[in-house]
Design an enzyme around this catalytic site. Structure first.
Site, PDB file in Angstrom:
ATOM      1  N   LEU A  41       0.886  -1.150   0.000  1.00 36.08           N
ATOM      2  CA  LEU A  41       0.000   0.000   0.000  1.00 36.08           C
ATOM      3  C   LEU A  41       0.926   1.201   0.000  1.00 36.08           C
ATOM      4  CD1 LEU A  41      -3.040   0.622   0.026  1.00 36.08           C
ATOM      5  CD2 LEU A  41      -2.932   0.682   2.520  1.00 36.08           C
ATOM      6  N   ASP A  42       0.802   2.062  -1.010  1.00 40.94           N
ATOM      7  CA  ASP A  42       1.687   3.218  -1.139  1.00 40.94           C
ATOM      8  C   ASP A  42       1.700   4.053   0.134  1.00 40.94           C
ATOM      9  OD1 ASP A  42       2.244   2.558  -3.795  1.00 40.94           O
ATOM     10  OD2 ASP A  42       0.608   3.788  -4.554  1.00 40.94           O
ATOM     11  N   ALA A  43       2.784   4.765   0.348  1.00 38.81           N
ATOM     12  CA  ALA A  43       2.907   5.614   1.538  1.00 38.81           C
ATOM     13  C   ALA A  43       1.783   6.638   1.607  1.00 38.81           C
ATOM     14  CB  ALA A  43       4.261   6.312   1.553  1.00 38.81           C
ATOM     15  N   ARG A 140       0.317   2.104  -7.914  1.00 36.04           N
ATOM     16  CA  ARG A 140      -0.536   3.300  -7.995  1.00 36.04           C
ATOM     17  C   ARG A 140      -1.684   3.142  -8.997  1.00 36.04           C
ATOM     18  NH1 ARG A 140       1.619   7.141  -4.974  1.00 36.04           N
ATOM     19  NH2 ARG A 140       0.664   8.900  -5.999  1.00 36.04           N
TER      20      ARG A 140
END
Length: 179
Positions: A41-43, A140
């Site tokens: 999960l992206d930052a 993303r």
């Protein structure tokens, strides 16, 4: 039996336990040896992250060939028009690939925690909320998908992976279950 941690990853936290640059990581929230993230999960995304102590379960959750659904709430910029969502339902070309068809619908603003820092707000530009369900998870991907139909994502919260749901976990909180 395999153990699974359901974690509400806060905004800005990296989906790993160490970072040479000193950025926030999972280690600041989870002190359990031998647990590893099942996916990413992206930052700058928030919400449900699964961690497990079982390699086979980790593979089954993260590998797209098992088609485990991932459900997101996306706050997007602009007044959402239903017709512009249709390409997402059919699969859309982004970057160098075509996405699988997504389930997408406009939703009322959900009751969620405040994001820190808050999203950028423009008084003259409305926002809307979408619920998207995808069965892949490229880098993303949801952000690229919404931007491709003219709705840049301002905030992204993953609320479910398969049957596992975020439910009432506050940011930074987690619970462990046996699978």
């Amino acid at each position: 039996m395999a153990k699974l941690i359901l974690f509400n990853k806060p905004y800005g936290v990296l989906t790993r336990f160490t970072d040479a640059a000193g950025r926030p990581t999972l280690a600041q929230y989870i002190d359990r040896p031998h647990f590893y993230p099942a996916g990413r999960l992206d930052a700058d995304s928030e919400g449900l992250l699964l961690l497990t102590d079982d390699g086979a379960l980790q593979h089954r959750i993260a590998d797209p060939k098992f088609k485990l659904a991932k459900t997101y709430w996306a706050q997007v910029e602009g007044a959402v028009e239903e017709a512009r969502l249709e390409p997402l339902r059919n699969g859309i070309a982004i970057r160098d690939y075509r996405t699988r068809p997504a389930q997408v619908r406009l939703i009322a603003e959900p009751t969620v925690w405040p994001r820190i820092p808050p999203i950028r707000a423009r008084k003259q530009i409305p926002t809307g909320w979408l619920q998207l369900q995808i069965h892949e998870g490229r880098n993303r991907q949801v952000r690229h998908m919404t931007a491709a139909v003219g709705y840049p994502t301002l905030r992204l919260i993953r609320v479910a992976i398969g049957d596992w749901r975020l439910d009432d976990l506050a940011p930074g909180q987690w619970r462990e279950i046996t699978v």
